[in-house]
Design an enzyme around this catalytic site. Structure first.
Site, PDB file in Angstrom:
ATOM      1  N   LYS A   1       0.836  -1.191   0.000  1.00 31.52           N
ATOM      2  CA  LYS A   1       0.000   0.000   0.000  1.00 31.52           C
ATOM      3  C   LYS A   1       0.874   1.245   0.000  1.00 31.52           C
ATOM      4  CE  LYS A   1       0.678   1.696   3.597  1.00 31.52           C
ATOM      5  NZ  LYS A   1       1.843   2.137   4.415  1.00 31.52           N
TER       6      LYS A   1
ATOM      7  N   TYR B   1      -4.509   3.758   6.337  1.00 32.08           N
ATOM      8  CA  TYR B   1      -5.050   2.821   7.332  1.00 32.08           C
ATOM      9  C   TYR B   1      -6.367   3.353   7.895  1.00 32.08           C
ATOM     10  CZ  TYR B   1      -0.635   0.275   7.429  1.00 32.08           C
ATOM     11  OH  TYR B   1       0.450  -0.477   7.086  1.00 32.08           O
TER      12      TYR B   1
HETATM   13  P1  NAD Z   1      12.334   1.313   2.884  1.00 34.74           P
HETATM   14  O1  NAD Z   1      12.823   2.666   2.595  1.00 34.74           O
HETATM   15  O2  NAD Z   1      12.762   0.670   4.159  1.00 34.74           O
HETATM   16  O3  NAD Z   1      12.691   0.325   1.690  1.00 34.74           O
HETATM   17  C1  NAD Z   1      12.528   0.685   0.354  1.00 34.74           C
HETATM   18  C2  NAD Z   1      13.345  -0.226  -0.515  1.00 34.74           C
HETATM   19  O4  NAD Z   1      13.231   0.217  -1.862  1.00 34.74           O
HETATM   20  C3  NAD Z   1      14.831  -0.224  -0.181  1.00 34.74           C
HETATM   21  O5  NAD Z   1      15.321  -1.519  -0.259  1.00 34.74           O
HETATM   22  C4  NAD Z   1      15.446   0.635  -1.268  1.00 34.74           C
HETATM   23  O6  NAD Z   1      16.767   0.274  -1.572  1.00 34.74           O
HETATM   24  C5  NAD Z   1      14.528   0.332  -2.435  1.00 34.74           C
HETATM   25  N1  NAD Z   1      14.517   1.379  -3.450  1.00 34.74           N
HETATM   26  C6  NAD Z   1      14.564   1.192  -4.779  1.00 34.74           C
HETATM   27  N2  NAD Z   1      14.556   2.343  -5.433  1.00 34.74           N
HETATM   28  C7  NAD Z   1      14.511   3.318  -4.517  1.00 34.74           C
HETATM   29  C8  NAD Z   1      14.485   4.730  -4.599  1.00 34.74           C
HETATM   30  N3  NAD Z   1      14.484   5.377  -5.758  1.00 34.74           N
HETATM   31  N4  NAD Z   1      14.451   5.420  -3.436  1.00 34.74           N
HETATM   32  C9  NAD Z   1      14.412   4.797  -2.251  1.00 34.74           C
HETATM   33  N5  NAD Z   1      14.425   3.448  -2.118  1.00 34.74           N
HETATM   34  C10 NAD Z   1      14.478   2.708  -3.239  1.00 34.74           C
HETATM   35  O7  NAD Z   1      10.738   1.360   2.822  1.00 34.74           O
HETATM   36  P2  NAD Z   1       9.709   0.319   3.447  1.00 34.74           P
HETATM   37  O8  NAD Z   1       9.294   0.805   4.788  1.00 34.74           O
HETATM   38  O9  NAD Z   1      10.224  -1.048   3.329  1.00 34.74           O
HETATM   39  O10 NAD Z   1       8.446   0.548   2.483  1.00 34.74           O
HETATM   40  C11 NAD Z   1       8.358  -0.054   1.203  1.00 34.74           C
HETATM   41  C12 NAD Z   1       6.885  -0.172   0.816  1.00 34.74           C
HETATM   42  O11 NAD Z   1       6.217  -0.977   1.763  1.00 34.74           O
HETATM   43  C13 NAD Z   1       6.132   1.162   0.803  1.00 34.74           C
HETATM   44  O12 NAD Z   1       5.223   1.175  -0.261  1.00 34.74           O
HETATM   45  C14 NAD Z   1       5.383   1.181   2.116  1.00 34.74           C
HETATM   46  O13 NAD Z   1       4.174   1.911   2.064  1.00 34.74           O
HETATM   47  C15 NAD Z   1       5.108  -0.291   2.329  1.00 34.74           C
HETATM   48  N6  NAD Z   1       4.998  -0.652   3.748  1.00 34.74           N
HETATM   49  C16 NAD Z   1       3.920  -1.317   4.161  1.00 34.74           C
HETATM   50  C17 NAD Z   1       3.788  -1.660   5.488  1.00 34.74           C
HETATM   51  C18 NAD Z   1       2.593  -2.430   5.948  1.00 34.74           C
HETATM   52  O14 NAD Z   1       2.419  -2.593   7.139  1.00 34.74           O
HETATM   53  N7  NAD Z   1       1.792  -2.946   5.047  1.00 34.74           N
HETATM   54  C19 NAD Z   1       4.784  -1.296   6.398  1.00 34.74           C
HETATM   55  C20 NAD Z   1       5.898  -0.627   5.942  1.00 34.74           C
HETATM   56  C21 NAD Z   1       6.005  -0.300   4.601  1.00 34.74           C
END
Ligand code: NAD
Length: 374
Positions: free
Chosen positions: A144, A229
């Site tokens: 999401k 959410y």
């Molecule tokens: P994060 O920043 O920890 O991870 C992002 C990942 O994408 C990293 O591995 C990064 O290297 C990669 N990436 C690739 N291209 C990138 C760019 N141009 N800029 C930045 N990062 C890049 O983020 P996250 O918290 O893991 O979130 C990722 C997704 O998951 C988001 O869409 C977020 O909304 C979703 N999420 C959902 C939940 C949930 O409970 N459902 C919780 C956290 C995150």
């Protein structure tokens, strides 16, 4: 595997002919393919998932949860950061042939170990990687918010249909007992009609350089990340979809940090029966609730949206549900629907609905007007 597949294909066609079914050959071949795919014996009968994007959520929640799942397992990874590979390989025993980068990602189509692609990238990348996942002939789970625009959601849904593969959104709370209870209490009117409902989610965000604060990557601020959410909670507790919205941006007390996105916002959905549903999201306040006041009393969760330790109460006292691994339950639920070829309970259409609602909230916030949601 190929040998078994060929054998089962023959057995399947034989069963068809024995059953005297006069299915045209092409249709039979299609049904055959689908059935074989559904029945295919994978590692311990589980579907293989490849995580795309190895950031905080993939590494901190999804990969560990995949060690507990019954119907799917961590089969592969897709990463643009080669330095992450050794640790993931070692920790999760992932073979080299199941490790991809963003350039060779499309060749995942030739890998029978991968059944499901799980997109865990920054929001603006969801649409592209989902569409490419379907082009590779895989099922897709997308985090999401589904995408930044309704037009992109439409492309993702069309790609899913074209591929004949499932699209689900990572809405873990649809598999979580406290939130399922809110859905039951609200939609079954256990305490009568809901007269008032409110949802709020916020925390103080850290690193000012992260993608969540960049408009092109995140699509907006706390609305995209946390407000979604609340949008979900307001819809699943009432069982209704809003018909109009008004919204107000909160003050920017740290303008340097929130140069590109809102720091906080409040919005008011009008539901089809006239009920007003209040939302509040912030990157600079701590809050975490979903509260409904019904004719015969109130029921609520607080915290409502965390990964665990949720607390709920009703007019009859505290809710008493076990805290489960939400991500494991979610991925197992989705994998099962894929295996059985049943509709997902968190389909792309639901993700699209929410993107439309979020877009309307932003429009209301920007114009100061009440926006109709058609
Ligand atoms: P994060 O920043 O920890 O991870 C992002 C990942 O994408 C990293 O591995 C990064 O290297 C990669 N990436 C690739 N291209 C990138 C760019 N141009 N800029 C930045 N990062 C890049 O983020 P996250 O918290 O893991 O979130 C990722 C997704 O998951 C988001 O869409 C977020 O909304 C979703 N999420 C959902 C939940 C949930 O409970 N459902 C919780 C956290 C995150």
């Amino acid at each position: 595997m190929e040998h078994n597949t060929t054998k089962s294909r023959r057995a399947f066609l034989y069963q068809l002919s024995m059953a005297g079914l006069s299915i045209p050959l092409a249709a039979a071949a299609l049904a055959d393919e689908q059935t074989l795919q559904n029945m295919r014996q994978k590692k311990d009968g589980k579907l293989g998932i490849a995580l795309v994007g190895l950031g905080g959520y993939a590494g901190g929640q999804l990969a560990p949860a995949l060690q507990q799942t019954e119907h799917c397992y961590l089969a592969g990874i897709v990463t643009g950061t080669p330095s992450k590979i050794p640790a993931w390989k070692e920790k999760y025993n992932i073979p080299d042939k199941n490790i991809y980068n963003y350039d060779n990602y499309d060749s995942i189509k030739d890998n029978p170990d991968i059944d499901i692609i799980y997109i865990v990238l920054p929001n603006s990348m969801h649409a592209e990687y989902t569409v490419r996942g379907f082009a590779a002939g895989k099922h897709v789970i997308c985090e999401k918010p589904m995408a930044l625009t309704v037009a992109d959601c439409d492309k993702m849904i069309a790609a899913s249909k074209k591929a004949g593969k499932h699209l689900s959104i990572g809405y873990r709370l649809h598999f979580e007992p406290h939130n399922l209870e809110m859905m039951r209490l609200g939609t079954k009117k256990v305490y009568g009609d809901i007269k008032k409902i409110a949802a709020g989610f916020g925390f103080v965000i850290g690193d000012p350089t992260q993608w969540r604060l960049k408009k092109d990557l995140a699509g907006g601020g706390p609305m995209q990340d946390l407000g979604i959410y609340c949008v979900q909670g307001l819809c699943y507790t009432t069982g209704m979809v809003p018909i109009s919205v008004t919204a107000q941006e909160g003050p920017k007390t740290i303008p340097d940090k929130f140069k590109e996105v809102e720091q906080s916002l409040k919005w008011q959905f009008e539901m089809p029966n006239g009920l007003m549903a209040d939302g509040h999201a912030s990157y600079n306040d701590n809050m975490n609730y979903l509260r409904a006041d019904a004719e015969k009393g109130s029921f609520e969760l607080s915290p409502a949206y965390n990964y665990g330790r949720l607390k709920g109460k009703t007019p009859e006292g505290p809710m008493n549900f076990e805290n489960i691994n939400q991500q494991a339950r979610q991925m197992d639920g989705i994998a099962l629907s894929m295996m059985k070829n049943q509709p997902s309970i968190v389909p792309g259409e639901m993700g699209r609905r929410d993107v439309k609602l979020i877009t309307s909230v932003y429009e209301a916030m920007a114009t100061g007007k009440k926006i109709k949601i058609s």
